[in-house]
Design an enzyme around this catalytic site. Sequence first.
Site, mmCIF file in Angstrom:
data_model
loop_
_atom_site.group_PDB
_atom_site.id
_atom_site.type_symbol
_atom_site.label_atom_id
_atom_site.label_comp_id
_atom_site.label_asym_id
_atom_site.label_seq_id
_atom_site.Cartn_x
_atom_site.Cartn_y
_atom_site.Cartn_z
ATOM 1 N N LYS A 138 0.820 -1.229 0.000
ATOM 2 C CA LYS A 138 0.000 0.000 0.000
ATOM 3 C C LYS A 138 0.847 1.269 0.000
ATOM 4 O O LYS A 138 0.472 2.249 -0.627
ATOM 5 C CB LYS A 138 -0.969 -0.007 1.179
ATOM 6 C CG LYS A 138 -0.314 0.046 2.548
ATOM 7 C CD LYS A 138 -1.335 -0.241 3.645
ATOM 8 C CE LYS A 138 -0.681 -0.120 5.003
ATOM 9 N NZ LYS A 138 -1.445 -0.788 6.059
ATOM 10 N N ARG B 103 -7.828 -0.957 17.087
ATOM 11 C CA ARG B 103 -8.208 -0.638 15.724
ATOM 12 C C ARG B 103 -9.237 -1.699 15.352
ATOM 13 O O ARG B 103 -10.227 -1.826 16.055
ATOM 14 C CB ARG B 103 -7.002 -0.560 14.769
ATOM 15 C CG ARG B 103 -7.359 0.298 13.536
ATOM 16 C CD ARG B 103 -6.185 0.528 12.593
ATOM 17 N NE ARG B 103 -5.961 -0.637 11.738
ATOM 18 C CZ ARG B 103 -5.065 -0.660 10.738
ATOM 19 N NH1 ARG B 103 -4.318 0.403 10.497
ATOM 20 N NH2 ARG B 103 -4.897 -1.752 10.001
HETATM 21 C C1 LIG Z 1 -0.575 -1.620 6.668
HETATM 22 C C2 LIG Z 1 -0.923 -2.915 7.281
HETATM 23 C C3 LIG Z 1 0.079 -3.865 7.533
HETATM 24 C C4 LIG Z 1 1.555 -3.590 7.280
HETATM 25 O O1 LIG Z 1 2.063 -2.783 8.297
HETATM 26 P P1 LIG Z 1 3.639 -2.394 8.362
HETATM 27 O O2 LIG Z 1 3.775 -1.693 9.648
HETATM 28 O O3 LIG Z 1 3.881 -1.501 7.189
HETATM 29 O O4 LIG Z 1 4.392 -3.653 8.277
HETATM 30 C C5 LIG Z 1 -0.294 -5.083 8.065
HETATM 31 N N1 LIG Z 1 -1.583 -5.355 8.357
HETATM 32 C C6 LIG Z 1 -2.578 -4.473 8.140
HETATM 33 C C7 LIG Z 1 -3.964 -4.838 8.500
HETATM 34 C C8 LIG Z 1 -2.280 -3.217 7.604
HETATM 35 O O5 LIG Z 1 -3.265 -2.348 7.400
#
Ligand SMILES: *Cc1c(COP(=O)(O)O)cnc(C)c1O
Length: 348
Positions: free
Chosen positions: A35, A127
């Site tokens: 992303k 969250r």
């Molecule tokens: C963005 C995201 C990740 C990745 O997180 P990082 O800190 O970039 O490794 C993993 N799981 C979910 C649900 C996310 O939204």
Amino acid sequence: MYPRIVIDKEKYRQNVRMMKEKLAKKGIALAAVTKVFCAEPALVDVLVEEGVDYIADSRIENLKKVGPRAKRLLLRLPMLSQVEEVVAHSEMALVSEVETLIALEMAAKKLQKKYEVLVMIDLGDLREGVLEKDVDSFFSILPKFENLSIKGIGTNLTCFGGILPTKEALTRLLDVKKHVEATYHLELPIVSGGNSSSLYLLDEDGIPEGINLLRLGESLVLGNDTALLCPIEGLHRDIFTLEAELVEMKTKPSKPWGKQGADAFGNFVTFEDKGPMKRGILAVGKQDVNFSGLTPRENVECIGSSSDHLLLDLKMGDYHLGDIFTFDLDYGALLQLMTSPYVEKAVK
Ligand SMILES: *Cc1c(COP(=O)(O)O)cnc(C)c1O
């Protein structure tokens, strides 16, 4: 064309390879998260070539771009208004609402597709996810699904509440799995123990056996340990470079003069009088990135920005109009720059 972001594809490959091997030694699969770079095709190619287990993104638009070359995992909880898109352009999603599961089942039936989900469990970060005390009320009311299968559970930490993954918390996640499997006759082969902030546990043997999937974004792109807030040994941290061009260079006073009002963004700013200063203006601004996330590689200092200009203290350096300045990026800056249509993306 400037500003542009230069992407070192081979350094990304090395990061992915190293992390994939490190996880494999502990029996953990890798979902590489795309992303922050908007699923830039050249980097997605790397992930496909390196054979990661999942390509994961929060936006279905990005996964649509990836195409069915890899197993695609949708990270953000699906909107009810987009379940058909979700089923059409991904193979698995993270889910926390029964209503969403039912909508996905209906969409999967309509599209005659099998679809998989992981149920998110909230271990305290507040969250997404079902609270541990609500696990029974969630699983006990699930209808029988035909096209949808619940493949496992997962959790997300260190995102909203800043709560870190620990061995104890991940053990609670495994307890949820065991309880659900025993009580509801479901098989939950996948247990996803978080994002980059779970990596610090690897080295201290803090990931209990049974956690078999991690979803990694920031660690792969910036080499950051997001729990300990330090670099991860052996990973590249300079895969992405911002380049911006000098459009003015003059020696000017360091303190503005005249009747003082607000700046372009309604803030009242004050400047210390440091005497005359060799100042530069780069053609990049807040419409592209917040300068607080930029670290100049040259010996200059960012002193402020407006929508389209970034002001530098050039110190005593010898520069010329048209010179290109380079910057390291933090996660927020990378996210903004990759998303800005005004920033060229150059893969090397
Ligand atoms: C963005 C995201 C990740 C990745 O997180 P990082 O800190 O970039 O490794 C993993 N799981 C979910 C649900 C996310 O939204």
